[in-house]
Design a protein around this motif. Structure first.
Motif, PDB file in Angstrom:
ATOM      1  N   TRP A   1       3.585 -10.694   1.738  1.00 43.45           N
ATOM      2  CA  TRP A   1       3.905  -9.435   2.435  1.00 43.45           C
ATOM      3  C   TRP A   1       3.590  -8.236   1.537  1.00 43.45           C
ATOM      4  CZ3 TRP A   1       5.923  -8.308   7.383  1.00 43.45           C
ATOM      5  CH2 TRP A   1       6.317  -6.976   7.572  1.00 43.45           C
ATOM      6  N   ASP A   2       4.051  -8.312   0.275  1.00 45.60           N
ATOM      7  CA  ASP A   2       3.879  -7.186  -0.654  1.00 45.60           C
ATOM      8  C   ASP A   2       2.402  -6.948  -0.984  1.00 45.60           C
ATOM      9  OD1 ASP A   2       6.567  -6.719  -0.677  1.00 45.60           O
ATOM     10  OD2 ASP A   2       6.935  -7.578  -2.662  1.00 45.60           O
ATOM     11  N   ARG A   3       1.625  -8.009  -1.097  1.00 41.02           N
ATOM     12  CA  ARG A   3       0.205  -7.852  -1.439  1.00 41.02           C
ATOM     13  C   ARG A   3      -0.540  -7.147  -0.295  1.00 41.02           C
ATOM     14  NH1 ARG A   3      -3.012  -6.323  -5.148  1.00 41.02           N
ATOM     15  NH2 ARG A   3      -5.132  -6.985  -4.839  1.00 41.02           N
ATOM     16  N   VAL A   4      -0.216  -7.551   0.938  1.00 38.83           N
ATOM     17  CA  VAL A   4      -0.846  -6.900   2.097  1.00 38.83           C
ATOM     18  C   VAL A   4      -0.529  -5.401   2.085  1.00 38.83           C
ATOM     19  CG1 VAL A   4      -0.775  -6.740   4.637  1.00 38.83           C
ATOM     20  CG2 VAL A   4      -0.996  -8.977   3.529  1.00 38.83           C
ATOM     21  N   PHE A   5       0.716  -5.064   1.819  1.00 32.71           N
ATOM     22  CA  PHE A   5       1.088  -3.645   1.775  1.00 32.71           C
ATOM     23  C   PHE A   5       0.470  -2.932   0.573  1.00 32.71           C
ATOM     24  CE2 PHE A   5       3.922  -2.097   5.083  1.00 32.71           C
ATOM     25  CZ  PHE A   5       3.931  -3.214   5.882  1.00 32.71           C
ATOM     26  N   ALA A   6       0.404  -3.627  -0.566  1.00 28.99           N
ATOM     27  CA  ALA A   6      -0.136  -2.987  -1.778  1.00 28.99           C
ATOM     28  C   ALA A   6      -1.582  -2.571  -1.562  1.00 28.99           C
ATOM     29  CB  ALA A   6      -0.027  -3.937  -2.966  1.00 28.99           C
ATOM     30  N   VAL A   7      -2.351  -3.416  -0.894  1.00 36.94           N
ATOM     31  CA  VAL A   7      -3.769  -3.090  -0.684  1.00 36.94           C
ATOM     32  C   VAL A   7      -3.928  -2.180   0.537  1.00 36.94           C
ATOM     33  CG1 VAL A   7      -6.061  -4.039  -0.205  1.00 36.94           C
ATOM     34  CG2 VAL A   7      -4.518  -5.221  -1.806  1.00 36.94           C
ATOM     35  N   ASN A   8      -3.373  -2.585   1.667  1.00 38.22           N
ATOM     36  CA  ASN A   8      -3.677  -1.891   2.930  1.00 38.22           C
ATOM     37  C   ASN A   8      -3.025  -0.503   3.005  1.00 38.22           C
ATOM     38  OD1 ASN A   8      -4.579  -4.498   3.241  1.00 38.22           O
ATOM     39  ND2 ASN A   8      -3.755  -4.794   5.288  1.00 38.22           N
ATOM     40  N   VAL A   9      -1.819  -0.383   2.476  1.00 33.37           N
ATOM     41  CA  VAL A   9      -1.119   0.904   2.606  1.00 33.37           C
ATOM     42  C   VAL A   9      -1.174   1.693   1.295  1.00 33.37           C
ATOM     43  CG1 VAL A   9       1.032   2.040   3.280  1.00 33.37           C
ATOM     44  CG2 VAL A   9       0.426  -0.178   4.292  1.00 33.37           C
ATOM     45  N   ARG A  10      -0.631   1.103   0.202  1.00 28.70           N
ATOM     46  CA  ARG A  10      -0.672   1.828  -1.074  1.00 28.70           C
ATOM     47  C   ARG A  10      -2.119   2.112  -1.464  1.00 28.70           C
ATOM     48  NH1 ARG A  10       2.159  -1.381  -5.469  1.00 28.70           N
ATOM     49  NH2 ARG A  10       0.120  -2.045  -6.238  1.00 28.70           N
ATOM     50  N   GLY A  11      -3.025   1.162  -1.183  1.00 29.41           N
ATOM     51  CA  GLY A  11      -4.434   1.346  -1.549  1.00 29.41           C
ATOM     52  C   GLY A  11      -5.050   2.550  -0.848  1.00 29.41           C
ATOM     53  N   THR A  12      -4.714   2.722   0.411  1.00 28.54           N
ATOM     54  CA  THR A  12      -5.242   3.877   1.161  1.00 28.54           C
ATOM     55  C   THR A  12      -4.698   5.176   0.561  1.00 28.54           C
ATOM     56  OG1 THR A  12      -5.485   2.574   3.170  1.00 28.54           O
ATOM     57  CG2 THR A  12      -5.269   4.950   3.462  1.00 28.54           C
ATOM     58  N   TRP A  13      -3.398   5.172   0.270  1.00 30.33           N
ATOM     59  CA  TRP A  13      -2.776   6.364  -0.323  1.00 30.33           C
ATOM     60  C   TRP A  13      -3.387   6.668  -1.693  1.00 30.33           C
ATOM     61  CZ3 TRP A  13       1.345   6.011  -4.291  1.00 30.33           C
ATOM     62  CH2 TRP A  13       1.840   7.266  -4.659  1.00 30.33           C
ATOM     63  N   LEU A  14      -3.540   5.621  -2.533  1.00 30.43           N
ATOM     64  CA  LEU A  14      -4.051   5.843  -3.896  1.00 30.43           C
ATOM     65  C   LEU A  14      -5.488   6.353  -3.885  1.00 30.43           C
ATOM     66  CD1 LEU A  14      -2.648   2.828  -5.967  1.00 30.43           C
ATOM     67  CD2 LEU A  14      -1.937   5.241  -6.064  1.00 30.43           C
ATOM     68  N   ALA A  15      -6.309   5.829  -2.967  1.00 32.29           N
ATOM     69  CA  ALA A  15      -7.695   6.311  -2.901  1.00 32.29           C
ATOM     70  C   ALA A  15      -7.698   7.788  -2.485  1.00 32.29           C
ATOM     71  CB  ALA A  15      -8.508   5.462  -1.929  1.00 32.29           C
TER      72      ALA A  15
END
Ligand SMILES: NC(=O)c1ccc[n+]([C@@H]2O[C@H](COP(=O)([O-])OP(=O)(O)OC[C@H]3O[C@@H](n4cnc5c(N)ncnc54)[C@H](O)[C@@H]3O)[C@@H](O)[C@H]2O)c1
Length: 255
Positions: free
Chosen positions: A109-123
């Protein structure tokens, strides 16, 4: 050429739909940054663009890691001197298995959020300062039609893609004064390798989805490219904060 010399970062461009955006943008004259955690694939797509006579730069990035997204933005600015467009396409999608809502580990669950959500924000966090300095920029996030209809058996993924809708609207509001457009595309079920090989699909699933669309054929990665080009071009300068479904009419509704 609708995107002549527009410096465009496409995350997750090493395969699937991201690759289709990269090639489509290069054909429209964009300088394409093929950014992916799989650098070998990023190099392959860059090679394809070179062979078409286009301009591209392969970049290794892990969008879930802030140092990595900052490095990506810096490399692009050093090479091209500006960043006009960011497509936040990278996601955990390939390799996901259709399974019930309570069967995921917390780590998955956390990995999906780390890439899909946090990743979008960080980019966005890494790239927006360059766009602010330019007084203009286009951000295209990638949500999914699954959030409209509440597709079952991919709960972590669908929830992460719903977060992209909120992120798009709020960020569009905050960045409007800087002349930055933030929109999201919601693809329908698209025949990338990831969709074709997804485990847990019932027999005939791809055909059933196609039959529920207004256009009764399977969606291909290339079906998404025109909308992305439009959102990156000056033709969409007064469009922001929007959710745009590109799905052959599967959802027939707003986000
Ligand atoms: N294929 C579909 O049916 C469909 C439907 C709706 C939305 N989408 C979305 O469209 C996008 C592309 O879909 P696809 O089918 O091509 O998926 P895909 O899984 O084949 O491609 C995702 C790409 O992102 C890269 N990536 C993964 N983690 C990364 C990370 N941490 N940092 C950088 N890159 C990373 C992968 O290496 C891969 O190249 C995704 O955002 C997906 O959620 C796809």
């Amino acid at each position: 050429m609708r995107l002549k010399d527009k410096v465009t970062i496409i995350t997750g461009a090493g395969q699937g739909i991201g690759r289709a955006y990269a090639i489509g943008f290069a054909k429209e004259g964009a300088k394409v940054v093929v950014a992916d955690i799989n650098f070998e694939n990023a190099q392959k797509v860059t090679g394809e663009i070179f062979s078409l006579g286009g301009e591209a730069l392969p970049v290794h990035v892990d969008v879930s890691d802030e140092k990595s997204t900052l490095d990506m933005a810096r490399q692009v600015a050093d090479k091209f001197g500006r960043i006009d467009v960011l497509i936040n396409n990278a996601a955990i999608y390939y390799g996901l298995r259709l399974q019930p809502w309570n069967s995921y580990s917390v780590e998955e669950w956390d990995r999906v959020f780390a890439v899909n959500v946090r990743g979008t924000w960080l980019a966005c966090k890494a790239v927006v300062p360059y766009m602010i300095a330019q007084g203009k920029g286009k951000i295209i996030n990638i949500s999914s039609g699954t959030v409209v209809v509440g597709i079952p058996f991919l709960l972590h993924y669908v929830t992460s893609k719903a977060a992209i809708v909120g992120l798009t609207r709020s960020l569009a509001t905050e960045l409007g004064d800087h002349g930055i457009n933030v929109n999201c595309i919601a693809p329908g079920f698209t025949m990338s390798e990831a969709s074709k090989t997804m485990e847990g699909k019932p027999p005939g699933f791809d055909e059933i989805v196609a039959a529920m669309q207004c256009f009764k054929r399977s969606q291909q990665p290339e079906d998404l490219v025109g909308t992305a080009i439009f959102l990156a071009s000056e033709d969409s300068d007064f469009i922001t904060g929007q959710f745009i479904a590109v799905d052959g009419g599967f959802t027939r509704s707003g986000g």
